[in-house]
Design a protein around this motif. Structure first.
Motif, PDB file in Angstrom:
ATOM      1  N   PRO A  73       0.843  -1.195   0.000  1.00 23.91           N
ATOM      2  CA  PRO A  73       0.000   0.000   0.000  1.00 23.91           C
ATOM      3  C   PRO A  73       0.882   1.250   0.000  1.00 23.91           C
ATOM      4  N   PHE A  74       0.333   2.367  -0.428  1.00 19.71           N
ATOM      5  CA  PHE A  74       1.109   3.595  -0.520  1.00 19.71           C
ATOM      6  C   PHE A  74       1.554   4.087   0.857  1.00 19.71           C
ATOM      7  N   ALA A  75       0.613   4.298   1.764  1.00 19.33           N
ATOM      8  CA  ALA A  75       0.976   4.951   3.028  1.00 19.33           C
ATOM      9  C   ALA A  75       0.187   4.449   4.221  1.00 19.33           C
ATOM     10  N   GLN A  76       0.057   3.162   4.376  1.00 20.65           N
ATOM     11  CA  GLN A  76      -0.521   2.622   5.603  1.00 20.65           C
ATOM     12  C   GLN A  76       0.620   2.534   6.603  1.00 20.65           C
ATOM     13  N   LEU A  77       0.874   3.628   7.284  1.00 25.37           N
ATOM     14  CA  LEU A  77       2.101   3.782   8.060  1.00 25.37           C
ATOM     15  C   LEU A  77       2.201   2.860   9.264  1.00 25.37           C
ATOM     16  N   TRP A  78       1.121   2.214   9.656  1.00 24.87           N
ATOM     17  CA  TRP A  78       1.189   1.286  10.778  1.00 24.87           C
ATOM     18  C   TRP A  78       1.805  -0.047  10.383  1.00 24.87           C
ATOM     19  N   GLY A  79       2.071  -0.257   9.111  1.00 31.48           N
ATOM     20  CA  GLY A  79       2.675  -1.496   8.636  1.00 31.48           C
ATOM     21  C   GLY A  79       3.622  -1.210   7.482  1.00 31.48           C
ATOM     22  N   HIS A 102      19.602  -4.191  11.575  1.00 32.34           N
ATOM     23  CA  HIS A 102      19.785  -5.077  12.728  1.00 32.34           C
ATOM     24  C   HIS A 102      18.563  -5.975  12.894  1.00 32.34           C
ATOM     25  N   MET A 103      17.370  -5.398  12.653  1.00 34.47           N
ATOM     26  CA  MET A 103      16.131  -6.156  12.779  1.00 34.47           C
ATOM     27  C   MET A 103      15.070  -5.493  11.904  1.00 34.47           C
ATOM     28  N   TYR A 104      14.299  -6.314  11.193  1.00 32.41           N
ATOM     29  CA  TYR A 104      13.173  -5.803  10.424  1.00 32.41           C
ATOM     30  C   TYR A 104      11.958  -5.780  11.350  1.00 32.41           C
ATOM     31  N   LEU A 105      11.263  -4.660  11.356  1.00 36.80           N
ATOM     32  CA  LEU A 105      10.139  -4.463  12.268  1.00 36.80           C
ATOM     33  C   LEU A 105       8.887  -4.154  11.466  1.00 36.80           C
ATOM     34  N   ASP A 106       7.765  -4.769  11.847  1.00 35.06           N
ATOM     35  CA  ASP A 106       6.527  -4.477  11.128  1.00 35.06           C
ATOM     36  C   ASP A 106       5.403  -4.006  12.040  1.00 35.06           C
ATOM     37  N   SER A 107       5.736  -3.678  13.292  1.00 35.50           N
ATOM     38  CA  SER A 107       4.718  -3.138  14.187  1.00 35.50           C
ATOM     39  C   SER A 107       5.373  -2.190  15.188  1.00 35.50           C
ATOM     40  N   GLU A 108       4.576  -1.259  15.681  1.00 35.16           N
ATOM     41  CA  GLU A 108       5.077  -0.313  16.685  1.00 35.16           C
ATOM     42  C   GLU A 108       5.436  -1.042  17.970  1.00 35.16           C
ATOM     43  N   ALA A 109       4.620  -2.017  18.346  1.00 38.49           N
ATOM     44  CA  ALA A 109       4.895  -2.776  19.567  1.00 38.49           C
ATOM     45  C   ALA A 109       6.231  -3.508  19.464  1.00 38.49           C
ATOM     46  N   GLY A 110       6.483  -4.125  18.320  1.00 33.95           N
ATOM     47  CA  GLY A 110       7.758  -4.817  18.118  1.00 33.95           C
ATOM     48  C   GLY A 110       8.934  -3.855  18.157  1.00 33.95           C
ATOM     49  N   ALA A 111       8.747  -2.677  17.579  1.00 32.91           N
ATOM     50  CA  ALA A 111       9.808  -1.668  17.588  1.00 32.91           C
ATOM     51  C   ALA A 111      10.110  -1.205  19.014  1.00 32.91           C
ATOM     52  N   MET A 112       9.080  -1.057  19.816  1.00 33.07           N
ATOM     53  CA  MET A 112       9.282  -0.613  21.207  1.00 33.07           C
ATOM     54  C   MET A 112      10.012  -1.681  22.025  1.00 33.07           C
ATOM     55  N   ILE A 113       9.662  -2.933  21.829  1.00 34.05           N
ATOM     56  CA  ILE A 113      10.344  -4.021  22.541  1.00 34.05           C
ATOM     57  C   ILE A 113      11.815  -4.076  22.123  1.00 34.05           C
ATOM     58  N   PHE A 114      12.064  -3.979  20.815  1.00 29.31           N
ATOM     59  CA  PHE A 114      13.432  -3.987  20.307  1.00 29.31           C
ATOM     60  C   PHE A 114      14.226  -2.814  20.895  1.00 29.31           C
ATOM     61  N   ALA A 115      13.635  -1.631  20.936  1.00 29.72           N
ATOM     62  CA  ALA A 115      14.317  -0.439  21.467  1.00 29.72           C
ATOM     63  C   ALA A 115      14.632  -0.593  22.952  1.00 29.72           C
ATOM     64  N   ARG A 116      13.730  -1.178  23.705  1.00 24.79           N
ATOM     65  CA  ARG A 116      13.993  -1.393  25.147  1.00 24.79           C
ATOM     66  C   ARG A 116      15.091  -2.429  25.375  1.00 24.79           C
ATOM     67  N   SER A 128      13.632   1.065  12.582  1.00 20.86           N
ATOM     68  CA  SER A 128      13.320   1.889  13.756  1.00 20.86           C
ATOM     69  C   SER A 128      13.244   3.361  13.363  1.00 20.86           C
ATOM     70  N   ILE A 129      14.232   3.808  12.607  1.00 20.30           N
ATOM     71  CA  ILE A 129      14.278   5.205  12.187  1.00 20.30           C
ATOM     72  C   ILE A 129      13.111   5.513  11.247  1.00 20.30           C
ATOM     73  N   ALA A 130      12.861   4.647  10.270  1.00 20.82           N
ATOM     74  CA  ALA A 130      11.757   4.865   9.327  1.00 20.82           C
ATOM     75  C   ALA A 130      10.413   4.896  10.055  1.00 20.82           C
ATOM     76  N   GLY A 131      10.229   4.000  11.002  1.00 17.22           N
ATOM     77  CA  GLY A 131       8.981   3.984  11.775  1.00 17.22           C
ATOM     78  C   GLY A 131       8.796   5.259  12.569  1.00 17.22           C
ATOM     79  N   TYR A 132       9.870   5.753  13.154  1.00 19.83           N
ATOM     80  CA  TYR A 132       9.781   6.998  13.915  1.00 19.83           C
ATOM     81  C   TYR A 132       9.450   8.177  13.001  1.00 19.83           C
ATOM     82  N   ILE A 133      10.136   8.276  11.887  1.00 21.22           N
ATOM     83  CA  ILE A 133       9.884   9.381  10.954  1.00 21.22           C
ATOM     84  C   ILE A 133       8.444   9.322  10.442  1.00 21.22           C
ATOM     85  N   ALA A 134       7.985   8.151  10.069  1.00 19.00           N
ATOM     86  CA  ALA A 134       6.665   8.005   9.444  1.00 19.00           C
ATOM     87  C   ALA A 134       5.508   8.156  10.425  1.00 19.00           C
ATOM     88  N   THR A 135       5.707   7.837  11.679  1.00 20.28           N
ATOM     89  CA  THR A 135       4.573   7.787  12.608  1.00 20.28           C
ATOM     90  C   THR A 135       4.740   8.634  13.862  1.00 20.28           C
TER      91      THR A 135
END
Length: 143
Positions: A73-79, A102-116, A128-135
């Motif tokens: 999809p063009f911009a479904q930023l949650w995925g 380092h890790m491919y992430l497809d959800s905000e919850a997964g990104a938060m766990i990885f960051a912690r 992680s960076i792309a998710g932060y910029i996009a959302t």
């Protein structure tokens, strides 16, 4: 340290990628004209990846687009979506974030766990960076 790294990376990414055009796209095939002028081989399209860059050629800003990208999809930023894929690939350029996968992430919850659990990897992780910029503002854009 992290705030300065992110601020500089965001500024550099915006500056470098604002002049980027469709000329920077290649189809990810070894025989494409663009790929012949790169100093490294872009991974062939296996059907699993969306896109790739050749980091040693960051100044050329070439992003190989694969068939899976076209299905996103063009911009479904949650995925996974085209907008985040392009941001992800731009963060790999050595003069922006010089990010890693380092890790491919497809959800905000997964990104938060990885960051912690792995903050030193998360700060330089492309997804992680792309998710932060996009959302970062919680707003999704429509095509």
């Amino acid at each position: 340290m992290q705030r300065g790294y992110l601020a500089k990376g965001f500024r550099d990414c915006l500056q470098r990628c604002s002049n980027w055009s469709q000329k920077g796209l290649c189809d990810g095939t070894a025989d494409s004209e663009t790929n012949r002028h790169l100093s490294c081989a872009v991974t062939p399209d296996s059907g699993a990846n969306h896109a790739a860059v050749c980091k040693p050629d960051s100044e050329k800003r070439v992003i190989a687009i694969y068939s899976k990208f076209c299905e996103s999809p063009f911009a479904q930023l949650w995925g996974i979506c085209k907008v985040k894929t392009i941001i992800h690939e731009c963060t790999h350029f050595t003069d922006t974030f010089n990010s890693q996968d380092h890790m491919y992430l497809d959800s905000e919850a997964g990104a938060m766990i990885f960051a912690r659990n792995k903050p030193h990897q998360a700060i330089s992780n492309a997804d992680s960076i792309a998710g932060y910029i996009a959302t970062f503002d919680g707003v999704n854009i429509a095509p």
